[in-house]
Design a protein around this motif. Structure first.
Motif, PDB file in Angstrom:
ATOM      1  N   GLU A  92       0.826  -1.196   0.000  1.00  0.00           N
ATOM      2  CA  GLU A  92       0.000   0.000   0.000  1.00  0.00           C
ATOM      3  C   GLU A  92       0.869   1.257   0.000  1.00  0.00           C
ATOM      4  OE1 GLU A  92      -3.327   0.186  -0.187  1.00  0.00           O
ATOM      5  OE2 GLU A  92      -3.501  -1.995  -0.339  1.00  0.00           O
ATOM      6  N   SER A  93       1.961   1.257   0.754  1.00  0.00           N
ATOM      7  CA  SER A  93       2.856   2.417   0.773  1.00  0.00           C
ATOM      8  C   SER A  93       4.193   2.015   1.371  1.00  0.00           C
ATOM      9  CB  SER A  93       2.249   3.574   1.598  1.00  0.00           C
ATOM     10  OG  SER A  93       2.127   3.192   2.966  1.00  0.00           O
ATOM     11  N   ALA A  94       5.225   2.812   1.047  1.00  0.00           N
ATOM     12  CA  ALA A  94       6.564   2.633   1.610  1.00  0.00           C
ATOM     13  C   ALA A  94       7.174   4.016   1.805  1.00  0.00           C
ATOM     14  CB  ALA A  94       7.435   1.786   0.681  1.00  0.00           C
ATOM     15  N   ASN A  95       7.739   4.252   2.986  1.00  0.00           N
ATOM     16  CA  ASN A  95       8.305   5.571   3.294  1.00  0.00           C
ATOM     17  C   ASN A  95       9.502   5.420   4.225  1.00  0.00           C
ATOM     18  OD1 ASN A  95       6.256   7.595   2.107  1.00  0.00           O
ATOM     19  ND2 ASN A  95       4.959   6.215   3.326  1.00  0.00           N
ATOM     20  N   TRP A  96      10.381   6.452   4.191  1.00  0.00           N
ATOM     21  CA  TRP A  96      11.472   6.529   5.169  1.00  0.00           C
ATOM     22  C   TRP A  96      10.987   7.334   6.361  1.00  0.00           C
ATOM     23  CZ3 TRP A  96      13.969   3.112   2.764  1.00  0.00           C
ATOM     24  CH2 TRP A  96      14.325   3.208   1.428  1.00  0.00           C
ATOM     25  N   GLU A  97      11.433   6.968   7.544  1.00  0.00           N
ATOM     26  CA  GLU A  97      11.167   7.749   8.753  1.00  0.00           C
ATOM     27  C   GLU A  97      12.495   7.935   9.480  1.00  0.00           C
ATOM     28  OE1 GLU A  97       8.144   5.878  11.065  1.00  0.00           O
ATOM     29  OE2 GLU A  97       6.544   6.337   9.627  1.00  0.00           O
ATOM     30  N   GLN A  98      12.913   9.205   9.602  1.00  0.00           N
ATOM     31  CA  GLN A  98      14.227   9.494  10.173  1.00  0.00           C
ATOM     32  C   GLN A  98      14.092  10.257  11.488  1.00  0.00           C
ATOM     33  OE1 GLN A  98      16.984  11.037   7.353  1.00  0.00           O
ATOM     34  NE2 GLN A  98      18.710  11.049   8.775  1.00  0.00           N
ATOM     35  N   SER A  99      14.919   9.845  12.434  1.00  0.00           N
ATOM     36  CA  SER A  99      14.999  10.531  13.730  1.00  0.00           C
ATOM     37  C   SER A  99      16.475  10.661  14.080  1.00  0.00           C
ATOM     38  CB  SER A  99      14.250   9.732  14.808  1.00  0.00           C
ATOM     39  OG  SER A  99      14.403  10.349  16.070  1.00  0.00           O
TER      40      SER A  99
END
Length: 537
Positions: A374-381
């Motif tokens: 359905e979706s793919a994303n980067w999440e950066q912290s």
């Protein structure tokens, strides 16, 4: 006049130009004309088939016997007429649009004489897209109806000892438009002292006509149902209930009856659907034993069960919905899994859960079809980067076994066709890393949202789903399905890396990570590179 070794029976109706190759293959047999009789019966052809038979009879009068008769509506009557005229020690049946390998008859007769066989099955292959079951041809051997793949090869295109045929009065039922060869073949195999297979030579070439006008492809659903009913009733009278009968009937449930409940079923008129449901249901009730039921895949099993319950509307809906949307989600309950077809746990249908349960079968392909990105994303912290993917998966209920992970290396070739695989029992499954949440999907199934950290390494890994279904673990590559991919990203300051999400040649999601700065080569590595260049010069 000497007795020929073999009489070849040819029932003919409008098979030009294929008939010519058929007849040429007979007169070209290595067994020789003096050992061969061909009895060809023209069943009222309206093309030039009758003339072609007469031409061969004039050229080979000592080989050919040609009979012309009014059309009977099927191959049974002309085959019976030819049997009455046969004089060979053996009889062999060939479709008038098919042809033989040059040594076919000689090899099969030699096999029958050497092994004292009453029936010999020569290897068959299909041409022009004709499907022919091949599992029987694993070597020259003797077989029976209950310990081999013979039930899936029940055409009469075999060598039969004529003494057996006449002793038991074997003939073809003339009121069956299709499948009339099966009662003959099944009874011959039941009565035979020995059945042998010739696998090391292609004896028979089965041709699918360019216009698909073979009689097998023309009969309507109700006619085919009536013929299957006749075949199964005849078989039941010959073989007592038990594993041996089940071995034969597995073919009829897997093939003939399954073909009546395919994607064209919902397009039939309501009365035809009702009659098919009743007819198939009666055969299920009479012959679909617990052993056959549990050895049949859940897709077929549900359709047979709904027919047995007289649930024509649910059966129609089950087929239509699967045709349009694919297989329904699996409901996971502990070590058990159920396919959520219409009628499941519906008191009005009254069908036992066993019909809907996954029972030892491999469901890799169905799980793969029900899994999509359905979706793919980067999440950066800060310095940490994670991949967040949302998947729609074809499971409901207890999804606690699900894991989404990155896997190194290609899937085995055996997994390419279904797009997934059942893991061997000794293969460890990955541990869950990061977080995973599950929510019900609006269109059925479950939405899994997984977040897991990316390691700053050089790697190319596929995103895969792992889930336990009916006691087995399945590995399912995640396909991108044309979804937009997040842009490549750089992360890390002291040891910067780059990450990219791409679709590989098989449509699967692949994550690639690599350092942005390569380490300087050592003195020894530079020396080796210099020496290598000097040698090439």
């Amino acid at each position: 006049m000497t007795t020929p070794d073999v009489t070849v029976v040819v029932a003919v109706y409008n098979t030009m130009p294929y008939l010519t190759e058929c007849l040429e293959s007979l007169v070209g047999q290595s067994i020789g004309h003096e050992r061969l009789q061909v009895v060809a019966v023209d069943d009222g052809s309206t093309d030039d088939s009758g003339k072609e038979l007469d031409r061969f009879a004039q050229r080979y009068p000592d080989v050919f016997t040609v009979v012309h008769q009014s059309n009977s509506g099927g191959p049974a009557a002309p085959s019976n007429r030819a049997l009455d005229l046969a004089t060979g020690r053996f009889v062999y049946f060939i479709g008038s649009d098919d042809h033989l390998g040059e040594e076919a008859l000689e090899r099969m007769v030699a096999c029958a004489d050497a092994n004292d066989s009453d029936v010999v099955v020569g290897k068959m292959v299909g041409t022009n897209g004709r499907y022919v079951h091949q599992k029987l041809y694993t070597g020259n051997r003797d077989v029976t109806l209950d310990d081999s793949e013979l039930p899936f090869t029940l055409a009469n295109t075999k060598l039969f000892r004529r003494e057996l045929v006449e002793e038991h009065g074997l003939r073809f039922p003339e009121d069956m438009p299709v499948g009339s060869d099966q009662p003959f073949t099944i009874e011959a195999c039941v009565r035979a002292r020995k059945i042998s297979v010739v696998s090391d030579y292609t004896c028979y070439y089965a041709v699918k006509r360019g216009d698909a006008s073979n009689i097998t492809y023309r009969a309507n659903h109700l006619a085919r149902l009536r013929c299957v009913q006749r075949i199964m009733e005849h078989t039941a009278a010959l073989i007592p209930a038990g594993p041996r009968r089940d071995a034969v009937f597995k073919r009829h449930f897997d093939w003939e009856l399954t073909k009546l409940l395919q994607k064209d079923f919902p397009t039939l008129d309501p009365d035809t659907r009702r009659q098919l449901c009743e007819g198939v249901g009666a055969l299920v009730d009479a012959y679909f034993t617990d052993g056959l039921r549990d050895g049949t895949g859940v897709k077929r099993r549900v359709r047979f069960g709904l027919a047995r319950s007289g649930a024509a509307e649910e059966l129609t809906r089950a087929i239509a919905e699967e045709t349009e949307h694919g297989a329904p989600p699996f409901l996971l309950e502990g070590d058990r899994a159920f396919a959520g077809y219409p009628g499941f746990r519906d008191a009005a249908v009254g069908l036992d859960d066993r019909y809907y349960e996954v029972l030892g079968e491999t469901v890799a392909g169905r799980l793969s079809t029900g899994t999509r990105l359905e979706s793919a994303n980067w999440e950066q912290s800060g310095e940490e980067l994670s991949l967040a993917v949302k998947l729609r998966v074809g499971i409901t209920g207890d999804t606690s076994s699900a894991v989404v992970a990155l896997a190194q290396g290609a899937m085995p070739q055996s997994a390419d066709k279904p797009g997934a695989r059942k893991l061997p029992g000794d293969t460890p499954r990955p541990e869950r890393v990061g977080t995973l949440t599950a929510d019900a999907a609006e269109d059925g199934g479950t939405l899994l949202t997984a977040r897991f950290p990316l390691a700053p390494i050089r790697a190319k890994r596929g995103v895969r789903l792992y889930v336990d279904v009916a006691g087995s673990t399945y590995e399912i590559p995640v396909r991108t399905e044309g979804r937009p991919m997040p842009l490549a990203r750089r992360w890390g300051s002291t040891d910067p890396h780059r990450v990219a999400a791409n679709t590989n040649t098989k449509g699967r999601l692949v994550i690639t990570t690599a350092p942005l700065r390569e380490p300087k080569p050592s003195v020894r590595a530079r020396l080796r590179r210099t020496l290598s260049r000097s040698k090439r010069k």
